[in-house]
Write a protein that holds these residues in place. Structure first.
Motif, PDB file in Angstrom:
ATOM      1  N   ARG A  77       0.827  -1.210   0.000  1.00 57.90           N
ATOM      2  CA  ARG A  77       0.000   0.000   0.000  1.00 57.90           C
ATOM      3  C   ARG A  77       0.857   1.254   0.000  1.00 57.90           C
ATOM      4  N   LYS A  78       1.984   1.198   0.701  1.00 57.41           N
ATOM      5  CA  LYS A  78       2.791   2.402   0.859  1.00 57.41           C
ATOM      6  C   LYS A  78       3.213   2.980  -0.493  1.00 57.41           C
ATOM      7  N   THR A  79       3.505   2.120  -1.457  1.00 63.86           N
ATOM      8  CA  THR A  79       3.942   2.595  -2.774  1.00 63.86           C
ATOM      9  C   THR A  79       2.869   2.382  -3.830  1.00 63.86           C
ATOM     10  N   GLY A  80       1.871   1.560  -3.519  1.00 63.72           N
ATOM     11  CA  GLY A  80       0.873   1.214  -4.516  1.00 63.72           C
ATOM     12  C   GLY A  80       1.453   0.336  -5.621  1.00 63.72           C
ATOM     13  N   GLY A  81       2.617  -0.249  -5.375  1.00 67.90           N
ATOM     14  CA  GLY A  81       3.256  -1.071  -6.410  1.00 67.90           C
ATOM     15  C   GLY A  81       3.850  -2.343  -5.835  1.00 67.90           C
ATOM     16  N   LEU A  82       4.545  -3.095  -6.678  1.00 69.97           N
ATOM     17  CA  LEU A  82       5.107  -4.383  -6.287  1.00 69.97           C
ATOM     18  C   LEU A  82       6.555  -4.233  -5.821  1.00 69.97           C
ATOM     19  N   ALA A  83       6.928  -5.042  -4.867  1.00 73.20           N
ATOM     20  CA  ALA A  83       8.330  -5.116  -4.419  1.00 73.20           C
ATOM     21  C   ALA A  83       8.520  -6.504  -3.812  1.00 73.20           C
ATOM     22  N   LEU A  84       9.770  -6.847  -3.486  1.00 71.23           N
ATOM     23  CA  LEU A  84      10.059  -8.196  -2.990  1.00 71.23           C
ATOM     24  C   LEU A  84       9.200  -8.548  -1.763  1.00 71.23           C
ATOM     25  N   THR A  85       8.714  -9.777  -1.767  1.00 70.34           N
ATOM     26  CA  THR A  85       7.970 -10.328  -0.629  1.00 70.34           C
ATOM     27  C   THR A  85       8.927 -10.433   0.566  1.00 70.34           C
ATOM     28  N   PRO A  86       8.444 -10.158   1.781  1.00 77.86           N
ATOM     29  CA  PRO A  86       9.318 -10.285   2.952  1.00 77.86           C
ATOM     30  C   PRO A  86      10.016 -11.649   2.978  1.00 77.86           C
ATOM     31  N   GLY A  87      11.304 -11.643   3.222  1.00 81.40           N
ATOM     32  CA  GLY A  87      12.063 -12.886   3.317  1.00 81.40           C
ATOM     33  C   GLY A  87      12.539 -13.430   1.981  1.00 81.40           C
ATOM     34  N   HIS A  88      12.117 -12.824   0.870  1.00 74.67           N
ATOM     35  CA  HIS A  88      12.526 -13.320  -0.446  1.00 74.67           C
ATOM     36  C   HIS A  88      13.702 -12.507  -0.983  1.00 74.67           C
TER      37      HIS A  88
END
Ligand code: HEC
Ligand code: HEC
Ligand code: HEC
Ligand code: HEC
Ligand code: HEC
Ligand code: HEC
Ligand code: HEC
Length: 290
Positions: A77-88
């Motif tokens: 939500r913070k960026t409204g976009g995709l980023a690495l999943t926690p721990g990945h």
């Protein structure tokens, strides 16, 4: 617990939220709008969306007959976009055998859904009710729904504060067992609220008066009671100087284990928030209580 045991766990007696709603309509209407209720949903493309989206959504899908893929990119939500999943460490994601010894993928579904998991003929995991609903906290309610009576369903109102920590801790993680060390310096552990809360002088020294539901309404989202609750027990805190601002801002500081996620440190205490030795994970000093 073996994966199969997990699947069979409490297979009997679940009756489903719709049956509870027939008699507890007001609670059901509120609960349906909570993040608990939205903790798991099926996306249009068939992937499972974990997380109500208040902070993040992680996608999970079947990858062959006996495997599941946790996608490497999550929505924030913070960026409204995709980023690495926690721990990945890589956007390709992580594949889990459905019946891995640690049952990792089954456990995802268990904590994010209600009732008993089933397997389809194609060995897809099928939750009885996606999301956290009535019987996640009240236990299987079939007998009560058929013949309502006090005492034939789990009534958390009658639980002690420690037992309530455990009820919520079934998913939010248990307070550490006696003698088991917890790494309080790992910021990811702050999201395990019962673990930190169980260390608070407020919890330990208030004679069982303070539990998760002192501040959180279990059936409704919204701002938890913070400062108003603190003042009930600390009408005049002994501050060395005027301390303007929200009590929780200083005594339950926010912690961000990644740039996109934020949790609240539930170890209520006196923190050094600035300067040398600043640390949001452990109280810096103890008040007169200890
Ligand atoms: C046919 C109506 C009916 C259905 C269906 C029903 N309840 Fe109830 N429930 C009641 C009534 C009536 C009471 C109050 C019992 C009393 O205090 O005499 C109650 C009480 C409760 C209590 C408080 C129990 C206590 O000991 O204080 C809980 C918790 C509860 N229900 C949860 C649920 C859940 C969860 C479901 C669905 C699995 C459900 N109910 C289904 C009628 C119903
Ligand atoms: C069956 C597992 C489960 C149980 C039991 C459970 N929770 Fe949760 N809880 C979750 C999950 C999963 C989420 C994440 C929802 C989301 O995706 O945002 C959550 C989110 C929350 C939130 C954040 C939502 C918000 O409004 O910010 C609060 C607060 C919360 N739970 C409190 C509690 C309390 C208090 C209890 C005990 C009375 C409890 N939970 C029991 C699984 C559970
Ligand atoms: C032991 C129970 C448990 C297991 C197992 C579990 N979750 Fe959760 N999950 C939670 C709770 C509780 C929260 C709410 C955390 C909070 O807001 O403090 C949550 C929150 C989330 C969120 C919302 C973002 C966030 O970090 O708060 C996502 C996404 C998520 N879980 C995905 C997963 C996936 C994918 C798996 C399996 C790899 C998984 N969870 C396994 C209990 C669990
Ligand atoms: C996150 C855990 C959780 C979920 C999900 C949940 N409850 Fe509860 N419920 C509680 C807790 C904790 C209490 C005790 C509240 C208190 O003492 O203030 C409670 C109390 C109750 C009571 C007794 C209220 C009273 O005043 O005596 C009823 C009835 C009830 N819940 C029904 C439901 C129904 C129906 C659902 C689903 C629509 C549901 N609950 C979902 C945790 C939960
Ligand atoms: C003294 C009041 C208080 C108590 C007791 C309390 N909380 Fe909280 N909780 C808060 C506040 C304040 C926030 C931050 C809300 C915000 O910033 O919007 C919060 C936030 C949360 C969140 C959202 C994620 C996060 O970490 O910010 C979850 C989940 C949660 N609490 C679960 C629990 C559970 C489980 C318990 C019992 C172990 C508990 N809380 C006890 C006050 C409390
Ligand atoms: C149910 C009563 C109760 C509530 C509510 C409560 N506390 Fe406490 N708190 C205590 C008790 C008891 C102690 C230990 C004796 C003392 O230091 O006064 C304590 C200790 C403290 C301490 C000293 C910490 C330490 O390690 O010695 C701080 C700071 C504190 N509380 C702040 C808060 C804040 C901020 C809130 C609201 C988020 C809050 N308390 C809510 C009962 C409570
Ligand atoms: C700006 C940060 C800040 C705010 C806001 C704040 N405090 Fe404190 N609090 C501290 C610090 C720092 C201490 C350690 C004593 C000192 O240096 O004043 C402390 C000490 C305490 C203590 C331990 C001393 C005692 O009385 O036993 C309690 C309890 C407490 N605060 C409660 C509260 C409550 C309740 C609120 C909200 C009404 C609040 N604090 C607001 C920073 C803050």
């Amino acid at each position: 617990m073996t994966p199969v045991a997990l699947l069979l766990l409490a297979a009997q007696g679940f009756s489903g939220t719709a049956s509870c709603a027939a008699c507890h309509g007001g609670i059901a209407r509120n609960q349906a709008r909570t993040r608990h209720a939205g903790a798991l949903a099926r996306a249009a493309d068939g992937r499972w969306a974990f997380g109500a989206g208040a902070q993040a959504i992680t996608y999970v899908s079947q990858a062959g007959e006996d495997a599941y893929l946790e996608h490497g990119l999550s929505w924030y939500r913070k960026t409204g976009g995709l980023a690495l999943t926690p721990g990945h460490g890589h956007p390709a994601g992580v594949t889990y055998p459905t019946f891995a010894p640690d049952a990792a993928i089954l456990r995802c579904f268990q904590c994010h859904s209600t009732g008993t998991l089933r397997l389809t003929e194609k060995r897809e995991i099928l939750p009885a009710e996606p999301g956290v609903h009535c019987e996640s906290c009240h236990g299987a309610g079939g007998a009560h729904a058929a013949r309502p009576a006090p005492g034939n369903i789990v009534s958390p109102k009658r639980l002690s504060a420690a037992a309530l920590n455990d009820l919520c801790g079934a998913c939010h993680r248990m307070p550490p067992a006696a003698g088991v060390a917890t790494n309080f310096e790992n910021p990811w552990n702050v999201r395990h609220q019962p673990v930190y809360f169980s260390q608070s002088a407020c919890f330990l020294q208030s004679g069982g008066a303070l539990s998760c539901i002192s501040c959180h309404d279990p059936h409704q989202d919204g701002a938890p009671a913070g400062d108003s609750k603190c003042r009930q027990c600390h009408a005049e805190p002994k501050h060395a100087a005027p301390r303007p601002g929200a009590c929780t801002g200083c005594h339950m500081p926010a912690v961000s284990p990644s740039p996109w996620l934020r949790f609240t440190n539930h170890w209520i205490g006196v923190y050094r928030l600035e300067g040398p030795g600043a640390n949001r994970l452990r109280p810096a000093a103890q008040g007169r209580g200890r």
